[in-house]
Motif scaffolding. Structure first.
Motif, PDB file in Angstrom:
ATOM      1  N   THR A  62      -4.747  78.652  94.230  1.00  0.00           N
ATOM      2  CA  THR A  62      -5.509  77.408  93.806  1.00  0.00           C
ATOM      3  C   THR A  62      -4.349  76.151  94.184  1.00  0.00           C
ATOM      4  OG1 THR A  62      -6.703  78.212  91.941  1.00  0.00           O
ATOM      5  CG2 THR A  62      -6.241  76.030  91.689  1.00  0.00           C
ATOM      6  N   THR A  70      -1.509  73.404  89.396  1.00  0.00           N
ATOM      7  CA  THR A  70      -2.634  73.699  88.807  1.00  0.00           C
ATOM      8  C   THR A  70      -2.553  73.137  87.280  1.00  0.00           C
ATOM      9  OG1 THR A  70      -1.730  75.709  87.785  1.00  0.00           O
ATOM     10  CG2 THR A  70      -3.159  75.955  89.895  1.00  0.00           C
ATOM     11  N   LEU A  73      -4.833  70.303  87.357  1.00  0.00           N
ATOM     12  CA  LEU A  73      -6.291  70.185  87.259  1.00  0.00           C
ATOM     13  C   LEU A  73      -7.245  70.003  86.022  1.00  0.00           C
ATOM     14  CD1 LEU A  73      -6.690  72.990  89.948  1.00  0.00           C
ATOM     15  CD2 LEU A  73      -7.355  70.620  90.349  1.00  0.00           C
ATOM     16  N   THR A  77     -11.067  68.827  85.485  1.00  0.00           N
ATOM     17  CA  THR A  77     -12.156  69.855  85.487  1.00  0.00           C
ATOM     18  C   THR A  77     -13.070  69.778  84.044  1.00  0.00           C
ATOM     19  OG1 THR A  77     -10.647  71.450  84.729  1.00  0.00           O
ATOM     20  CG2 THR A  77     -11.082  71.308  87.122  1.00  0.00           C
ATOM     21  N   GLU A  87     -14.067  75.143  89.054  1.00  0.00           N
ATOM     22  CA  GLU A  87     -13.407  76.685  89.123  1.00  0.00           C
ATOM     23  C   GLU A  87     -14.624  77.944  89.096  1.00  0.00           C
ATOM     24  OE1 GLU A  87     -13.323  74.860  85.146  1.00  0.00           O
ATOM     25  OE2 GLU A  87     -12.757  74.438  86.787  1.00  0.00           O
ATOM     26  N   SER A  95      -7.829  76.375  86.639  1.00  0.00           N
ATOM     27  CA  SER A  95      -7.347  74.880  86.302  1.00  0.00           C
ATOM     28  C   SER A  95      -6.372  74.811  85.162  1.00  0.00           C
ATOM     29  CB  SER A  95      -8.688  74.028  86.134  1.00  0.00           C
ATOM     30  OG  SER A  95      -9.408  74.705  84.954  1.00  0.00           O
TER      31      SER A  95
END
Length: 136
Positions: A62, A70, A73, A77, A87, A95
């Motif tokens: 990722t 990460t 994220l 998300t 994801e 995430s």
């Protein structure tokens, strides 16, 4: 000359990450991938949880795929956020903290490290120690 993500560099990162995991007293799964997201080196410390083997590799994937940590994220998300559902719809991106992309001296992305088996804070701490071994 540009720093490359060699096996020797990946092993140096694994060693630094393992030392940090030992320092905090929590065994980890640690993955290092190249710029294409392919596994270069991996360590599963004695006692680390099996479920995190895959998660550590997906965190590294990722981080290099999106070219960001990460941990960044998470807010993107959540329901209503711009990347909600990414994801689930993009091959298993992760995430939450523990994945860090690696860059060379020119700022080119050359790979990533992913760590899993502890709390998100522990994963991030161990990943940072591994990434610092590449940068340093």
């Amino acid at each position: 000359m540009s720093r490359k993500l060699t096996l020797a560099a990946a092993e140096k990162m694994l060693d630094a990450a393992k030392r940090e995991a030992q320092k905090i007293g929590h065994p980890m799964n640690i993955a290092v991938v190249d710029a294409g997201g392919h596994l270069v080196a991996f360590a599963r410390m004695d006692g680390s949880i099996f479920a995190s083997v895959d998660i550590s590799q997906r965190k590294a994937y990722t981080a290099i795929s999106l070219k960001l940590q990460t941990r960044l994220l998470g807010p993107l998300t959540q329901p209503g956020a711009p990347l909600f559902g990414i994801e689930r719809n993009s091959g298993g991106l992760v995430s939450f903290a523990g994945g860090i992309p690696l860059t060379d001296e020119q700022g080119e992305f050359v790979g990533a490290i992913g760590v899993s088996a502890g709390s998100v804070e522990q994963d991030q701490q161990v990943a940072e120690a591994g990434a610092a071994a590449f940068s340093g």
